[in-house]
Motif scaffolding. Sequence first.
Motif, PDB file in Angstrom:
ATOM      1  N   UNK A  52       1.237  -1.012   0.034  1.00 56.17           N
ATOM      2  CA  UNK A  52      -0.103  -0.350  -0.340  1.00 56.17           C
ATOM      3  C   UNK A  52       1.170   1.257   0.153  1.00 56.17           C
ATOM      4  N   UNK A  53       0.282   2.414   0.255  1.00 57.87           N
ATOM      5  CA  UNK A  53       1.325   3.513   0.208  1.00 57.87           C
ATOM      6  C   UNK A  53       2.034   4.069   1.366  1.00 57.87           C
ATOM      7  N   UNK A  54       1.576   3.385   2.314  1.00 59.07           N
ATOM      8  CA  UNK A  54       2.324   3.402   4.043  1.00 59.07           C
ATOM      9  C   UNK A  54       2.916   1.848   3.815  1.00 59.07           C
ATOM     10  N   UNK A  55       3.465   1.048   2.853  1.00 58.26           N
ATOM     11  CA  UNK A  55       4.187   0.249   2.906  1.00 58.26           C
ATOM     12  C   UNK A  55       3.783  -1.316   3.048  1.00 58.26           C
ATOM     13  N   UNK A  56       3.969  -1.932   3.240  1.00 61.53           N
ATOM     14  CA  UNK A  56       3.823  -3.786   3.158  1.00 61.53           C
ATOM     15  C   UNK A  56       2.649  -4.370   4.288  1.00 61.53           C
ATOM     16  N   UNK A  57       1.266  -4.302   3.869  1.00 57.06           N
ATOM     17  CA  UNK A  57       0.398  -4.540   5.103  1.00 57.06           C
ATOM     18  C   UNK A  57       0.891  -6.373   5.550  1.00 57.06           C
ATOM     19  N   UNK A  58       0.579  -5.960   7.306  1.00 59.30           N
ATOM     20  CA  UNK A  58       0.956  -7.192   7.322  1.00 59.30           C
ATOM     21  C   UNK A  58       0.280  -8.991   6.813  1.00 59.30           C
ATOM     22  N   UNK A  59      -1.025  -8.617   7.063  1.00 58.21           N
ATOM     23  CA  UNK A  59      -1.756  -9.719   6.639  1.00 58.21           C
ATOM     24  C   UNK A  59      -0.643 -10.570   5.767  1.00 58.21           C
ATOM     25  N   UNK A  60      -0.819 -10.273   4.239  1.00 61.58           N
ATOM     26  CA  UNK A  60       0.241 -10.460   3.386  1.00 61.58           C
ATOM     27  C   UNK A  60       1.478 -11.275   4.105  1.00 61.58           C
ATOM     28  N   UNK A  61       2.457 -10.648   4.736  1.00 63.54           N
ATOM     29  CA  UNK A  61       3.529 -10.590   5.203  1.00 63.54           C
ATOM     30  C   UNK A  61       3.337 -12.243   5.973  1.00 63.54           C
ATOM     31  N   UNK A  62       2.688 -12.341   6.610  1.00 63.19           N
ATOM     32  CA  UNK A  62       2.152 -13.981   7.333  1.00 63.19           C
ATOM     33  C   UNK A  62       1.809 -14.400   5.932  1.00 63.19           C
ATOM     34  N   UNK A  63       0.927 -14.644   5.043  1.00 59.78           N
ATOM     35  CA  UNK A  63       0.084 -15.566   4.344  1.00 59.78           C
ATOM     36  C   UNK A  63       1.727 -16.584   3.644  1.00 59.78           C
ATOM     37  N   UNK A  64       2.660 -14.771   3.695  1.00 60.49           N
ATOM     38  CA  UNK A  64       4.099 -15.519   2.881  1.00 60.49           C
ATOM     39  C   UNK A  64       4.378 -16.438   3.667  1.00 60.49           C
ATOM     40  N   UNK A  65       4.874 -16.193   4.609  1.00 58.96           N
ATOM     41  CA  UNK A  65       5.887 -16.543   5.760  1.00 58.96           C
ATOM     42  C   UNK A  65       5.315 -17.779   5.898  1.00 58.96           C
ATOM     43  N   UNK A  66       3.928 -18.237   6.398  1.00 58.60           N
ATOM     44  CA  UNK A  66       2.545 -19.468   6.332  1.00 58.60           C
ATOM     45  C   UNK A  66       3.495 -20.438   5.152  1.00 58.60           C
ATOM     46  N   UNK A  67       3.087 -19.487   4.512  1.00 56.38           N
ATOM     47  CA  UNK A  67       3.157 -20.410   2.635  1.00 56.38           C
ATOM     48  C   UNK A  67       5.049 -20.919   2.410  1.00 56.38           C
ATOM     49  N   UNK A  68       6.046 -20.675   3.089  1.00 55.21           N
ATOM     50  CA  UNK A  68       7.638 -21.160   3.032  1.00 55.21           C
ATOM     51  C   UNK A  68       7.444 -22.401   3.724  1.00 55.21           C
ATOM     52  N   UNK A  69       7.328 -22.094   4.888  1.00 53.57           N
ATOM     53  CA  UNK A  69       7.138 -23.100   6.176  1.00 53.57           C
ATOM     54  C   UNK A  69       5.745 -23.803   5.766  1.00 53.57           C
TER      55      UNK A  69
END
Length: 91
Positions: A52-69
Amino acid sequence: MISEFAFLCAGAGLIGLALFRLATSADLLMRVLSLNVLGIGIAMLLLVAGRGEGGTDAVPQAFILTGIVVLVGVTAVLLALAERVAEVGHE
């Protein structure tokens, strides 16, 4: 700074290459590696979508970390399965 379009193109390119390799490769190890590349491409697209305009939202980051695991676990199972298939093929 790298633009979002570059990450979008890189993610789409990784997905395209992985799908091509999955469709054309008969080697089980290459198929497992292709699935890993596909997962990373999807993670890149999710990261671009979550910016977003303020940076990356925390929810997609959590999805990505979960996906990597999950990807690590699936890779381990697929490699063990490929080893079993190779053992049965040699007998």
